[in-house]
Write a protein that holds these residues in place. Structure first.
Motif, short mmCIF file in Angstrom:
data_model
loop_
_atom_site.label_atom_id
_atom_site.label_comp_id
_atom_site.label_asym_id
_atom_site.label_seq_id
_atom_site.Cartn_x
_atom_site.Cartn_y
_atom_site.Cartn_z
N PHE A 1 0.84 -1.19 0.00
CA PHE A 1 0.00 0.00 0.00
C PHE A 1 0.87 1.25 0.00
O PHE A 1 1.73 1.44 0.87
CB PHE A 1 -0.92 0.01 1.21
N THR A 2 0.65 2.10 -1.01
CA THR A 2 1.46 3.31 -1.19
C THR A 2 0.52 4.46 -1.52
O THR A 2 -0.41 4.31 -2.32
CB THR A 2 2.46 3.12 -2.33
N ILE A 3 0.75 5.61 -0.90
CA ILE A 3 -0.05 6.80 -1.18
C ILE A 3 0.84 7.89 -1.76
O ILE A 3 2.07 7.88 -1.58
CB ILE A 3 -0.76 7.32 0.09
N ARG A 4 0.20 8.83 -2.45
CA ARG A 4 0.91 9.99 -3.01
C ARG A 4 0.28 11.26 -2.46
O ARG A 4 -0.92 11.49 -2.62
CB ARG A 4 0.85 9.98 -4.54
N VAL A 5 1.09 12.05 -1.78
CA VAL A 5 0.62 13.31 -1.19
C VAL A 5 0.56 14.37 -2.28
O VAL A 5 1.51 14.54 -3.06
CB VAL A 5 1.55 13.75 -0.04
N LYS A 6 -0.55 15.12 -2.35
CA LYS A 6 -0.78 16.06 -3.44
C LYS A 6 -0.26 17.46 -3.16
O LYS A 6 -0.20 18.29 -4.07
CB LYS A 6 -2.28 16.13 -3.75
N ASP A 7 0.12 17.75 -1.90
CA ASP A 7 0.48 19.14 -1.56
C ASP A 7 1.86 19.23 -0.90
O ASP A 7 2.11 20.16 -0.11
CB ASP A 7 -0.57 19.74 -0.63
N ARG A 8 2.75 18.29 -1.18
CA ARG A 8 4.07 18.32 -0.53
C ARG A 8 5.13 17.74 -1.46
O ARG A 8 4.85 16.84 -2.24
CB ARG A 8 4.03 17.54 0.77
N THR A 9 6.36 18.29 -1.32
CA THR A 9 7.50 17.80 -2.08
C THR A 9 8.60 17.37 -1.11
O THR A 9 8.52 17.63 0.10
CB THR A 9 8.05 18.88 -3.03
N VAL A 10 9.63 16.73 -1.66
CA VAL A 10 10.74 16.28 -0.83
C VAL A 10 11.46 17.47 -0.21
O VAL A 10 11.88 17.43 0.96
CB VAL A 10 11.70 15.42 -1.66
N ALA A 11 11.61 18.57 -0.96
CA ALA A 11 12.32 19.74 -0.45
C ALA A 11 11.61 20.38 0.74
O ALA A 11 12.25 21.01 1.59
CB ALA A 11 12.50 20.76 -1.56
N GLU A 12 10.31 20.21 0.82
CA GLU A 12 9.54 20.80 1.91
C GLU A 12 9.35 19.84 3.08
O GLU A 12 8.67 20.18 4.04
CB GLU A 12 8.16 21.21 1.39
N SER A 13 9.92 18.65 3.02
CA SER A 13 9.69 17.63 4.04
C SER A 13 11.01 17.27 4.73
O SER A 13 12.10 17.47 4.19
CB SER A 13 9.08 16.36 3.41
N GLU A 14 10.87 16.71 5.91
CA GLU A 14 12.01 16.20 6.66
C GLU A 14 12.06 14.69 6.47
O GLU A 14 11.19 13.95 6.93
CB GLU A 14 11.87 16.54 8.14
#
Length: 442
Positions: free
Chosen positions: A43-56
């Motif tokens: 099971f894998t989801i894709r977040v629509k409002d976030r990128t790798v640069a904005e995440s920890e």
């Protein structure tokens, strides 16, 4: 030891991997509309409002316990020597089926040549094997393991891989004495190489009475007090009652049944066929992994030592979690995903009988009504004898009447109009089962 549900793989809006999250967090993201399902299994989801640069993104590591029939893969986070399992996978190989198919094909061709049927000249003597060639049954084990590491690297931020490069220390097994000076000295792992070898060789079973799930001791076939050695060919596994009853008797006096005696003597000297297959491919697996990600290697003795001191039972996935250098394991998953290698079909358009002659011709196309055999589907039948909801693998027909194999049974005669696609066939059959939770003193 804490147990939890497997984590969910998360992708950013560009499809790049983020840190895996708990299933409860994924459920909230889907409910709020911030994420969509990218893959059904795993099971894998894709977040629509976030990128790798904005995440920890802290990253994860992968442990691999290669085996002849099954390979364990564990995805975990590590911090200051503490490991926490996030996802576990058991990969079921089909090397035995590949060998059987190749032998069957060779026998068909050999018979046609010998019975004056359609002549096919033998060509196996004219083919040169490149350096590093493996039989297809062994190459399959390496390829599928590498394929799953590549998949996990697409779904999770993998930083390093831990793999068993050596199952048994053959130098220590052959010498049978303490190694000193310039030779490596006994350390904390002393004795685990021999025990791990014998446990695998005798399938954790007493050779005298066949007892399982009981503490086992090392027993000398020819007692040391009567000139027997400590070489591994003179060692077997025995339960405590049999070990005490045998005492220092020669095996010929203790075992009165001739057939049992011959079996014990033959098994003690017999090599490990499965271990030989694994040891043959370990170096190729390590080189392929090292070309992709930073790879750390370890031995099977250290894996067992880590698993035993953390009071974990024996399983392929828990062995994968315990590979390499670590201090403690504080978290495991409750359920594991079992991926059985099924293949993607065959090029042959006929089915043969037991003599190798065609008995059934298959259509040249594999897709009917946008479905192919092996696709994961959901069928909702509104009325009739087969009313209900079915989720499983589909077997397609040109007539549009499909069969769906669920976890409980196989449902036949489902119209294609009621079927919806969940995931395309990828060459694996997926099931889930609970992780082992009972501590084994073996």
């Amino acid at each position: 030891m804490r147990t939890t549900h497997p984590s969910v793989f998360v992708l950013d809006k560009h499809g790049l991997p983020l840190q895996p999250c708990p299933s409860a967090r994924a459920r909230k993201l889907l409910t709020k509309g911030r994420a969509v399902v990218a893959r059904h299994t795993p099971f894998t989801i894709r977040v629509k409002d976030r990128t790798v640069a904005e995440s920890e993104v802290d990253g994860v590591e992968v442990g691999i316990d290669p085996g002849s029939k099954h390979t364990g893969i564990a995805v975990f986070t590590t911090q200051a020597g503490e490991r926490r399992s996030r996802f576990s996978l058991q990969l079921d190989h089909r090397g035995a089926r590949i060998k059987k198919k190749l032998d069957q094909r060779a026998n068909y061709r050999r018979r046609r040549r010998s019975t004056n049927l359609r002549y096919r000249a033998p060509r196996f003597d004219n083919r040169a094997r490149p350096q590093g060639w493996f039989p297809p049954s062994l190459k399959h084990r390496v390829d599928t393991t590498i394929a799953w590491v590549d998949r996990l690297s697409r779904w999770a931020p993998v930083r390093a891989v831990h793999v068993e490069r050596v199952a048994f220390d053959t130098h220590a097994l052959s010498v049978g004495r303490p190694l000193e000076g310039l030779e490596y000295q006994h350390g904390t792992l002393h004795g685990f190489e021999v025990r791990e070898y014998l446990l695998a060789k005798f399938d954790r079973t007493c050779v005298y009475c066949g007892a399982t799930n009981t503490p086992l001791n090392l027993d000398h076939v020819h007692p040391r007090s009567r000139g027997g050695s400590d070489r591994v060919a003179n060692l077997v596994l025995a339960c405590i009652p049999c070990n005490q009853a045998k005492d220092n008797k020669p095996v010929e006096e203790f075992v009165t049944n001739t057939r049992t005696l011959n079996r014990i003597l033959a098994q003690a000297k017999a090599p490990l066929r499965d271990a030989a297959a694994v040891n043959t491919t370990r170096r190729a697996l390590w080189r392929a992994l090292d070309a992709r990600l930073p790879t750390r290697v370890s031995s099977g003795g250290r894996t067992k030592w880590n698993r035993t001191r953390n009071q974990l039972p024996k399983s392929h996935t828990l062995d994968a979690l315990a590979v390499g250098k670590l201090d403690t394991i504080t978290q495991t998953v409750k359920t594991i995903l079992v991926a059985g290698c099924t293949g993607r079909g065959s090029y042959s358009r006929t089915r043969t009988d037991k003599h190798g002659f065609p008995r059934l011709r298959l259509p040249r196309t594999k897709h009917f009504f946008s479905f192919a055999t092996g696709d994961l589907v959901r069928a909702v039948v509104p009325r009739g004898k087969k009313a209900g909801t079915y989720i499983g693998r589909v077997a397609v027909r040109a007539t549009g009447s499909f069969n769906i194999a669920t976890n409980q049974s196989s449902v036949q005669g489902i119209s294609h109009r009621h079927v919806r696609l969940l995931q395309r066939a990828d060459g694996y059959a997926y099931t889930t089962r609970k992780e082992q939770s009972v501590f084994s003193r073996l």
